[in-house]
Write a protein that holds these residues in place. Structure first.
Motif, short mmCIF file in Angstrom:
data_model
loop_
_atom_site.label_atom_id
_atom_site.label_comp_id
_atom_site.label_asym_id
_atom_site.label_seq_id
_atom_site.Cartn_x
_atom_site.Cartn_y
_atom_site.Cartn_z
N ASP A 153 3.65 -4.30 -0.37
CA ASP A 153 4.75 -3.59 -1.01
C ASP A 153 4.92 -2.24 -0.33
O ASP A 153 4.14 -1.31 -0.55
N GLN A 154 5.93 -2.14 0.52
CA GLN A 154 6.11 -0.93 1.32
C GLN A 154 6.57 0.27 0.49
O GLN A 154 6.58 1.39 0.99
N SER A 155 6.93 0.04 -0.75
CA SER A 155 7.26 1.18 -1.62
C SER A 155 6.00 1.86 -2.13
O SER A 155 6.05 2.99 -2.63
N LYS A 156 4.86 1.16 -2.01
CA LYS A 156 3.60 1.70 -2.51
C LYS A 156 2.59 1.98 -1.39
O LYS A 156 1.70 2.81 -1.55
N ILE A 157 2.70 1.25 -0.29
CA ILE A 157 1.73 1.38 0.80
C ILE A 157 2.47 1.56 2.13
O ILE A 157 3.35 0.76 2.48
#
Length: 279
Positions: A153-157
C-alpha cells in the motif's frame, strides 16, 4: 607474455575467467598469482570463491583462512567463508556462530562511529523502507519480491531501492515504479553509502543478501536506519550486532535454533517466501 611474473595480471585473468564460467582456468590463474606472490590476499580470497563454485569446499576453506591469516580484518574473506560453511556438515554450529560473531565485530570496528540520531520523522504519514540488494532483476530474489512489491500500500509505505550492482533487466524495469527512488550504491564506499541512506530518512532498512554475492553488509554496521533487518536472500545469521531482526518462519528458522542468530528472529506465521513465477 610481456611480464610472466605479473601476479596481478593472473589475478585479473582469474576473475575474468570466473565470470565467464571457466572455473578450471580461473583456478589456474589464481594458483599462478599466489605462487608468484605468496602474500597476495585478494588472490587467496578469489581462489576460495572459485574452489567453492567447483564444489571443493575444504580447499575453499583453506584458501579463505589463508587470506584471513594474512589480513585478520579481511571482512570479505570472512563473508565468503560464512557463505561456504552453509554447504558442509563438517563444521559444527558453534563454530559457525563464532565466525559470524567475529565478522560482526570486524564490521562494527570498521564503522567506528554510528549515527547518533536519525533524519526520519518519528510519526510519518508513510513508513520509508529501504531495500539493499544486487538482485533486483531476473534472479531468485526478484522472482520472490515482485508480487510483494505489487501488494504494498503505497499510501502507507514508501520504498527506496539501493542497488549494489549495475545489473538490470526487464524485471528491474517492471518493479521500478513501485519505488519512489532507485539509488545505486555500487562504486560508493560503505561510509558514503551509509551517509546517503541516513540522509534519505529511512525508517527500516532491509538487507536482501546476507552473505551472498554483492552484499553490502558493512554498510549496516554504521546503523544508518533505526531499524535494520535481513530477509529473503539468506537464511542464516549475518553476525551483525547492528542487524536488529532476521525475518524467518517456523520451518527455515525453528525456535530451537535461535541461539544461532545474533539477530532477533521475527517469524512470519507460515512462510517467509512469496514466489512470483517467471514468464
Amino acid at each position: 607474455q610481456l611480464k610472466p611474473d605479473y601476479a596481478e595480471a593472473y589475478n585479473n585473468r582469474g576473475t575474468a575467467s570466473n565470470k565467464l564460467g571457466q572455473l578450471d582456468e580461473a583456478l589456474k590463474s589464481y594458483d599462478n598469482a599466489v605462487r608468484l606472490k605468496p602474500d597476495y590476499i585478494e588472490a587467496y580470497n578469489n581462489r576460495g570463491v572459485t574452489l567453492q563454485d567447483l564444489g571443493r569446499l575444504d580447499e575453499a576453506f583453506t584458501s579463505y583462512n589463508k587470506a584471513i591469516q594474512l589480513k585478520p580484518d579481511y571482512i570479505e574473506a570472512y563473508s565468503n567463508l560464512l557463505m561456504t560453511l552453509n554447504y558442509t556438515p563438517n563444521h559444527n554450529a558453534n563454530e559457525r556462530i563464532a565466525i559470524a560473531r567475529k565478522f560482526g565485530e570486524l564490521v562494527t570496528e570498521k564503522a567506528q562511529i554510528q549515527f547518533p540520531d536519525y533524519q526520519c520523522l518519528p510519526k510519518p504519514e508513510r513508513l520509508r523502507v529501504g531495500l539493499v540488494s544486487g538482485d533486483l532483476r531476473n534472479h531468485a530474489i526478484g522472482f520472490f519480491l515482485e508480487s510483494i512489491l505489487s501488494s504494498v500500500d503505497q499510501s502507507k509505505i514508501e520504498l527506496i531501492a539501493y542497488s549494489t550492482t549495475p545489473k538490470a533487466d526487464d524485471l528491474s524495469e517492471r518493479i521500478k515504479p513501485f519505488f519512489s527512488m532507485w539509488k545505486p550504491i555500487y562504486g560508493q564506499n560503505d561510509e558514503a553509502a551509509a551517509n546517503m541512506i541516513h540522509a534519505d530518512g529511512v525508517h527500516v532498512l532491509l538487507d536482501l543478501s546476507g552473505h551472498t554475492a554483492d552484499n553490502r553488509l558493512p554498510v549496516f554496521g554504521y546503523k544508518p536506519s533505526p531499524v535494520q533487518a535481513s530477509w529473503l536472500g539468506y537464511f542464516a545469521t549475518t553476525g551483525l550486532n547492528e542487524m536488529d531482526y532476521l525475518i524467518g518462519d517456523p520451518h527455515v528458522t525453528p525456535p530451537e535454533e535461535d541461539d544461532q542468530f545474533t539477530e532477533k528472529v521475527w517469524r512470519l506465521p507460515e512462510t517467509r517466501w512469496c514466489f512470483t513465477p517467471p514468464d
